[in-house]
Motif scaffolding. Sequence first.
Motif, PDB file in Angstrom:
ATOM      1  N   VAL A   1      -3.967   8.300   1.301  1.00 15.18           N
ATOM      2  CA  VAL A   1      -3.573   8.423  -0.104  1.00 15.18           C
ATOM      3  C   VAL A   1      -4.204   7.321  -0.935  1.00 15.18           C
ATOM      4  O   VAL A   1      -4.741   7.573  -2.027  1.00 15.18           O
ATOM      5  CB  VAL A   1      -2.039   8.404  -0.247  1.00 15.18           C
ATOM      6  N   ASN A   2      -4.181   6.094  -0.446  1.00 18.63           N
ATOM      7  CA  ASN A   2      -4.762   4.991  -1.206  1.00 18.63           C
ATOM      8  C   ASN A   2      -6.269   5.125  -1.356  1.00 18.63           C
ATOM      9  O   ASN A   2      -6.845   4.620  -2.318  1.00 18.63           O
ATOM     10  CB  ASN A   2      -4.416   3.653  -0.554  1.00 18.63           C
TER      11      ASN A   2
ATOM     12  N   ARG B   1     -14.198   6.142  -3.225  1.00 17.13           N
ATOM     13  CA  ARG B   1     -14.173   5.345  -2.005  1.00 17.13           C
ATOM     14  C   ARG B   1     -15.184   4.216  -2.074  1.00 17.13           C
ATOM     15  O   ARG B   1     -16.326   4.407  -2.485  1.00 17.13           O
ATOM     16  CB  ARG B   1     -14.456   6.230  -0.788  1.00 17.13           C
TER      17      ARG B   1
ATOM     18  N   ASP C   1       0.826  -1.204   0.000  1.00 13.64           N
ATOM     19  CA  ASP C   1       0.000   0.000   0.000  1.00 13.64           C
ATOM     20  C   ASP C   1       0.862   1.257   0.000  1.00 13.64           C
ATOM     21  O   ASP C   1       0.548   2.238  -0.691  1.00 13.64           O
ATOM     22  CB  ASP C   1      -0.910   0.002   1.226  1.00 13.64           C
ATOM     23  N   PHE C   2       1.947   1.225   0.775  1.00 13.15           N
ATOM     24  CA  PHE C   2       2.823   2.387   0.846  1.00 13.15           C
ATOM     25  C   PHE C   2       3.512   2.648  -0.492  1.00 13.15           C
ATOM     26  O   PHE C   2       3.585   3.796  -0.949  1.00 13.15           O
ATOM     27  CB  PHE C   2       3.867   2.185   1.951  1.00 13.15           C
TER      28      PHE C   2
ATOM     29  N   THR D   1      -0.728   6.461   4.568  1.00 16.17           N
ATOM     30  CA  THR D   1      -0.855   5.497   3.480  1.00 16.17           C
ATOM     31  C   THR D   1      -2.319   5.200   3.184  1.00 16.17           C
ATOM     32  O   THR D   1      -2.726   5.119   2.010  1.00 16.17           O
ATOM     33  CB  THR D   1      -0.115   4.196   3.844  1.00 16.17           C
TER      34      THR D   1
ATOM     35  N   ARG E   1       2.473   1.795  -3.442  1.00 15.95           N
ATOM     36  CA  ARG E   1       1.462   2.292  -4.374  1.00 15.95           C
ATOM     37  C   ARG E   1       1.222   3.785  -4.172  1.00 15.95           C
ATOM     38  O   ARG E   1       1.166   4.561  -5.133  1.00 15.95           O
ATOM     39  CB  ARG E   1       0.160   1.512  -4.196  1.00 15.95           C
ATOM     40  N   ALA E   2       1.086   4.186  -2.914  1.00  9.87           N
ATOM     41  CA  ALA E   2       0.834   5.598  -2.612  1.00  9.87           C
ATOM     42  C   ALA E   2       2.009   6.473  -3.026  1.00  9.87           C
ATOM     43  O   ALA E   2       1.825   7.519  -3.671  1.00  9.87           O
ATOM     44  CB  ALA E   2       0.549   5.757  -1.114  1.00  9.87           C
ATOM     45  N   VAL E   3       3.217   6.055  -2.670  1.00  9.31           N
ATOM     46  CA  VAL E   3       4.399   6.848  -3.006  1.00  9.31           C
ATOM     47  C   VAL E   3       4.603   6.915  -4.517  1.00  9.31           C
ATOM     48  O   VAL E   3       5.015   7.950  -5.059  1.00  9.31           O
ATOM     49  CB  VAL E   3       5.642   6.266  -2.305  1.00  9.31           C
TER      50      VAL E   3
ATOM     51  N   ILE F   1      -6.504   7.454  -4.502  1.00 16.45           N
ATOM     52  CA  ILE F   1      -5.320   7.381  -5.348  1.00 16.45           C
ATOM     53  C   ILE F   1      -5.634   7.633  -6.817  1.00 16.45           C
ATOM     54  O   ILE F   1      -4.886   8.307  -7.525  1.00 16.45           O
ATOM     55  CB  ILE F   1      -4.611   6.025  -5.144  1.00 16.45           C
TER      56      ILE F   1
ATOM     57  N   ILE G   1       2.325   6.937  -6.940  1.00 19.73           N
ATOM     58  CA  ILE G   1       1.425   7.915  -7.551  1.00 19.73           C
ATOM     59  C   ILE G   1       1.800   9.336  -7.147  1.00 19.73           C
ATOM     60  O   ILE G   1       1.780  10.258  -7.982  1.00 19.73           O
ATOM     61  CB  ILE G   1      -0.036   7.602  -7.171  1.00 19.73           C
ATOM     62  N   LEU G   2       2.171   9.544  -5.898  1.00 21.84           N
ATOM     63  CA  LEU G   2       2.590  10.884  -5.483  1.00 21.84           C
ATOM     64  C   LEU G   2       3.848  11.321  -6.214  1.00 21.84           C
ATOM     65  O   LEU G   2       4.006  12.502  -6.556  1.00 21.84           O
ATOM     66  CB  LEU G   2       2.820  10.914  -3.969  1.00 21.84           C
TER      67      LEU G   2
END
Length: 416
Positions: A334-335, A398, A22-23, A331, A25-27, A338, A29-30
């Motif tokens: 952001v997810n 969501r 998950d982390f 995390t 994935r978030a990083v 995302i 995209i950011l």
Amino acid sequence: MRAPGIDELAAATPETRDRTVDFIRAVSILTVVIGHWFIAMIWWQGGLIRTTSAVGVTSWLWLLTWVCQVMPLFFFVGGFSNYVTYNSYQRRGASTGQYIRSRTSRLLRPSLVFFAVWIPVVVALHLTNTGKPAGPVLWGSTTLLRGLLPPGAFPFGPLWFLGAYLIVVAISPLTIALHERFHWRVIAVMAIGAVVADGVGFIGGHPGWRWFNAVFVLLLPHQLGHFLGDGSLQRLPRKIFWGMVAGGLAGLVLLTNPVVFKLFGHVRYEWFPGIGNYPKSMLGTDIEEISNAYPPTLCYLLAGVWTIGAVMLLRPALQRWLQRPRPWKFTIVVNGVIMTLFLWHETAFLLATLALWPLGLGHMHDSSAAWWLQRFVWLGVPGAILVGLVAIFGGFERVRPTAAASADRTPDPAAR
């Protein structure tokens, strides 16, 4: 039913969840969002707004792309998520169609909202004759766009990735079946295929073959994600991951080094027009005729190899760090939005351009000191606008609390 809050979601996270996925994935995209804003050079001429990349006019900025080309990582964690989710559906007796609908709905809901907003805007630009025709041509003198030039920002650039990833999700039952039956042989075939596609495309003089690497190069990290999903990647010795890092970086140095290709004489300029070797940047530079990204090349593949190796080396420390409340809540947040972040970040940059350009900001077309100083503005203003856009449109992404029950979990390798 009331949607759970961030504190509730964090507290309800099962111990078996691989938080690093998950982390990452978030990083990823950011990094894409911030990277697009950071390197953009704006051109507003004759009723047409477009951007070019600062990488092409900054001698050393290519090095940043070796670290920040995160799309292979996104496909890698996508391969993990698709694997564990598909197996979860299979255990419950659900159909492949149900799995695909579930996986694609998270992508399509916010995307349909994006189109619902932008299609009327595009139509209004045509009806009011606003902006220069930008193409592509639909019929006669009618173009699809006015005033906004793809495939850069403004604002449809992200859609190529959306289409590509929808295809990957749709075929993931096949890639999972190949993984279950042939295991590492699939990776070997993809790697060999990438070499052949580039060899025939560049050296063989058939550039159309390079597009086969849209399959081999993009699917290889996704296929590696299946190994993370079944637990076999985690069981490999750390020296394998060190080898991925060293081998990936060494391969990049060799393939992008003019000294290596000088051994082949002038013919190298027929293979790589204008530069005589693979370009150093992992992004298109708007200057060189060859791009490592469109279509992806062996260099793009090697960038994925070294970054995935690095992530696997960092994974144990990341997993411990993500047990802390703050990074894990970040995390989750952001997810949760995302796709909204990804779809609307170029719209945020366009709105910032409409506001800041008349003030004299963003007019530089080289990486001068003034351009660098303005990076604070060109990150801060679009960032504030994007926060507002997420507040407006994030709710469409969501999922309901019941859907969250199918969260990705790390399977027990002993169950295989």
